[in-house]
Enzyme design. Sequence first.
Site, PDB file in Angstrom:
ATOM      1  CG  ASP A 197      -2.086   0.901   1.159  1.00 50.37           C
ATOM      2  OD1 ASP A 197      -3.224   0.421   1.315  1.00 50.37           O
ATOM      3  OD2 ASP A 197      -1.892   2.117   0.922  1.00 50.37           O
ATOM      4  CG  LEU A 211       0.896   3.796   3.885  1.00 44.50           C
ATOM      5  CD1 LEU A 211       1.878   4.094   5.037  1.00 44.50           C
ATOM      6  CD2 LEU A 211      -0.306   3.033   4.441  1.00 44.50           C
ATOM      7  CB  SER A 230      -4.684   3.727   3.704  1.00 40.39           C
ATOM      8  OG  SER A 230      -3.461   3.446   3.060  1.00 40.39           O
ATOM      9  CG  ASP A 283       2.996   3.784  -7.359  1.00 40.19           C
ATOM     10  OD1 ASP A 283       2.062   3.057  -7.755  1.00 40.19           O
ATOM     11  OD2 ASP A 283       3.240   4.911  -7.832  1.00 40.19           O
ATOM     12  CG  ASN A 338      -3.284   5.030  -8.617  1.00 42.13           C
ATOM     13  OD1 ASN A 338      -2.181   4.515  -8.480  1.00 42.13           O
ATOM     14  ND2 ASN A 338      -4.208   4.987  -7.680  1.00 42.13           N
ATOM     15  CB  SER A 363     -17.462  -0.268  -8.902  1.00 43.84           C
ATOM     16  OG  SER A 363     -18.531   0.582  -8.584  1.00 43.84           O
ATOM     17  CE1 TYR A 418     -13.635   4.205  -8.407  1.00 45.90           C
ATOM     18  CE2 TYR A 418     -15.946   4.492  -8.968  1.00 45.90           C
ATOM     19  CZ  TYR A 418     -14.954   3.792  -8.311  1.00 45.90           C
ATOM     20  OH  TYR A 418     -15.281   2.658  -7.595  1.00 45.90           O
ATOM     21  CE  LYS A 422     -12.627   0.579  -9.307  1.00 45.50           C
ATOM     22  NZ  LYS A 422     -11.428  -0.122  -8.783  1.00 45.50           N
ATOM     23  CG  LEU A 480     -25.102   8.114   3.263  1.00 44.40           C
ATOM     24  CD1 LEU A 480     -25.581   9.554   3.363  1.00 44.40           C
ATOM     25  CD2 LEU A 480     -26.227   7.200   2.752  1.00 44.40           C
ATOM     26  CG  PHE A 503     -26.119  14.937  -2.054  1.00 43.59           C
ATOM     27  CD1 PHE A 503     -25.994  16.230  -1.559  1.00 43.59           C
ATOM     28  CD2 PHE A 503     -25.016  14.092  -1.954  1.00 43.59           C
ATOM     29  CE1 PHE A 503     -24.797  16.665  -0.980  1.00 43.59           C
ATOM     30  CE2 PHE A 503     -23.825  14.526  -1.381  1.00 43.59           C
ATOM     31  CZ  PHE A 503     -23.720  15.807  -0.888  1.00 43.59           C
ATOM     32  NE  ARG A 527     -25.937   5.001  -4.927  1.00 44.40           N
ATOM     33  CZ  ARG A 527     -26.761   5.771  -5.648  1.00 44.40           C
ATOM     34  NH1 ARG A 527     -28.016   5.397  -5.844  1.00 44.40           N
ATOM     35  NH2 ARG A 527     -26.334   6.884  -6.172  1.00 44.40           N
TER      36      ARG A 527
HETATM   37  C1  UD1 Z   1     -20.431   5.672  -6.052  1.00 43.07           C
HETATM   38  C2  UD1 Z   1     -20.504   4.492  -6.992  1.00 43.07           C
HETATM   39  C3  UD1 Z   1     -19.657   3.388  -6.472  1.00 43.07           C
HETATM   40  C4  UD1 Z   1     -18.267   3.872  -6.186  1.00 43.07           C
HETATM   41  C5  UD1 Z   1     -18.325   4.986  -5.179  1.00 43.07           C
HETATM   42  C6  UD1 Z   1     -16.927   5.520  -4.931  1.00 43.07           C
HETATM   43  C7  UD1 Z   1     -22.617   4.193  -8.188  1.00 43.07           C
HETATM   44  C8  UD1 Z   1     -23.995   3.642  -8.147  1.00 43.07           C
HETATM   45  N1  UD1 Z   1     -21.880   3.995  -7.091  1.00 43.07           N
HETATM   46  O1  UD1 Z   1     -21.133   5.310  -4.915  1.00 43.07           O
HETATM   47  O2  UD1 Z   1     -19.611   2.361  -7.402  1.00 43.07           O
HETATM   48  O3  UD1 Z   1     -17.471   2.830  -5.717  1.00 43.07           O
HETATM   49  O4  UD1 Z   1     -19.119   6.030  -5.714  1.00 43.07           O
HETATM   50  O5  UD1 Z   1     -16.933   6.565  -4.020  1.00 43.07           O
HETATM   51  O6  UD1 Z   1     -22.186   4.790  -9.144  1.00 43.07           O
HETATM   52  N2  UD1 Z   1     -25.280  11.028  -0.169  1.00 43.07           N
HETATM   53  C9  UD1 Z   1     -25.946  12.062   0.469  1.00 43.07           C
HETATM   54  N3  UD1 Z   1     -25.205  12.944   1.202  1.00 43.07           N
HETATM   55  C10 UD1 Z   1     -23.845  12.824   1.336  1.00 43.07           C
HETATM   56  C11 UD1 Z   1     -23.183  11.740   0.679  1.00 43.07           C
HETATM   57  C12 UD1 Z   1     -23.939  10.876  -0.066  1.00 43.07           C
HETATM   58  O7  UD1 Z   1     -27.159  12.203   0.366  1.00 43.07           O
HETATM   59  O8  UD1 Z   1     -23.229  13.650   2.008  1.00 43.07           O
HETATM   60  C13 UD1 Z   1     -26.077  10.074  -0.966  1.00 43.07           C
HETATM   61  C14 UD1 Z   1     -25.712  10.075  -2.429  1.00 43.07           C
HETATM   62  O9  UD1 Z   1     -26.434  11.039  -3.147  1.00 43.07           O
HETATM   63  C15 UD1 Z   1     -26.062   8.644  -2.819  1.00 43.07           C
HETATM   64  C16 UD1 Z   1     -25.841   7.845  -1.538  1.00 43.07           C
HETATM   65  O10 UD1 Z   1     -25.807   8.782  -0.481  1.00 43.07           O
HETATM   66  O11 UD1 Z   1     -27.417   8.571  -3.164  1.00 43.07           O
HETATM   67  C17 UD1 Z   1     -24.543   7.061  -1.544  1.00 43.07           C
HETATM   68  O12 UD1 Z   1     -23.496   7.947  -1.911  1.00 43.07           O
HETATM   69  P1  UD1 Z   1     -21.954   7.528  -1.820  1.00 43.07           P
HETATM   70  O13 UD1 Z   1     -21.666   6.971  -0.491  1.00 43.07           O
HETATM   71  O14 UD1 Z   1     -21.143   8.688  -2.293  1.00 43.07           O
HETATM   72  O15 UD1 Z   1     -21.829   6.318  -2.835  1.00 43.07           O
HETATM   73  P2  UD1 Z   1     -22.310   6.188  -4.368  1.00 43.07           P
HETATM   74  O16 UD1 Z   1     -22.364   7.497  -5.011  1.00 43.07           O
HETATM   75  O17 UD1 Z   1     -23.523   5.338  -4.378  1.00 43.07           O
END
Ligand code: UD1
Length: 338
Positions: A31, A33, A36, A58, A99, A124, A149, A153, A200, A218, A231
């Site tokens: 890793d 880092l 991480s 790396d 990367n 993903s 990104y 994948k 999230l 969001f 999700r």
């Molecule tokens: C996305 C990708 C996933 C990827 C990841 C990397 C899709 C479906 N998923 O995940 O494959 O590995 O990014 O980071 O493309 N949310 C809020 N408020 C916040 C943060 C998030 O409401 O502050 C909501 C988002 O709008 C979303 C959900 O939470 O609906 C999940 O968001 P997040 O955790 O960023 O993951 P994805 O966007 O689903």
Amino acid sequence: MNILVTGGAGFIGSHTVVELIAAGYSPVIVDDLSNSSPSVLKGLKNILGTDVPFYQEDCNDYVKMTEVVQKHNIQGIIHFAAFKAVGESVSEPLKYYRNNIGSLLNILNVMRANNVRNLVFSSSCTVYGQADVIPVTESTPKKKAESPYGNTKAIAEDILEDSVKAGLDFGIISLRYFNPVGAHPSAEIGELPIGVPNNLIPYVTQTAAGIREKLTVFGSDYDTPDGSNVRDFIHVVDLAKAHVSALNLLQEHTSEPYYNVFNIGTGRGNSVLEIIDTFERVNNLKLNYEIGPRRPGDVIKIYGNVEKAATEMNWRAEKTLEESMEDAWRWQKKISNL
Ligand code: UD1
């Protein structure tokens, strides 16, 4: 069997190291880092009672990777190391292609030169985009990626599939992760975002810990039951175990080149508002949140059909959303000294 775990100090990588050892494999971590912390190695030691060999390198470095592979007689690789911030990938595409794609090509070349056959790759559910039919199966058509990104994948999966089609002596499995959440129940390892979290759950736990003032949801006007995005949230320990199942499966397919791909999720969809509700309920607290505008590029709704992994890899997610939310909060309390 010695397994090289690139990105082994990361969120999913570190949990996989624990499950590899539990299953009798011997992991070796590489890793750089860059996203991480070395404290993860201490957490691993507290769980495992022993140090895991670790190299700060790396994965784009052919010489260093070859040295590690040869020194440890590596027989399989799990390649987690990659950048994953969707928004950053839009502003810095070359960083992401170099990367995420560069390191994969390097790993494959090191594997060929050293007769390492088996690879498990972190893909993903982003490759499905906004699928027309949900839940998605592995044969659901892929859609053009919304971000560099996501494109790394999709391209990586193509590189792997093409290599096996060409008859290169590889056994490779791509795991299409849905949304990994939770933490190790010991609270010794978990998610450690650097700076303001994009995802999230770390945003939720940091808000509950008082590090962030308020969570913004969001969008709440989507065409979903409660208007927020949906999700498939999978506990990271379940996700980690899928890598062990994938390695086991690869050992049943050694006579000819082999490629396969699996959805790794729970098969359930939960909305962002349900996540908040569950987090509040199981941890008995109130979260400061507001409804905000939609985040550009967000998929409205996705969750996976996970029957293929159950049938062919004998793997299924076992933990509940409640356990995920409890473990995520236990981990946040530990790192915030609460
Ligand atoms: C996305 C990708 C996933 C990827 C990841 C990397 C899709 C479906 N998923 O995940 O494959 O590995 O990014 O980071 O493309 N949310 C809020 N408020 C916040 C943060 C998030 O409401 O502050 C909501 C988002 O709008 C979303 C959900 O939470 O609906 C999940 O968001 P997040 O955790 O960023 O993951 P994805 O966007 O689903």
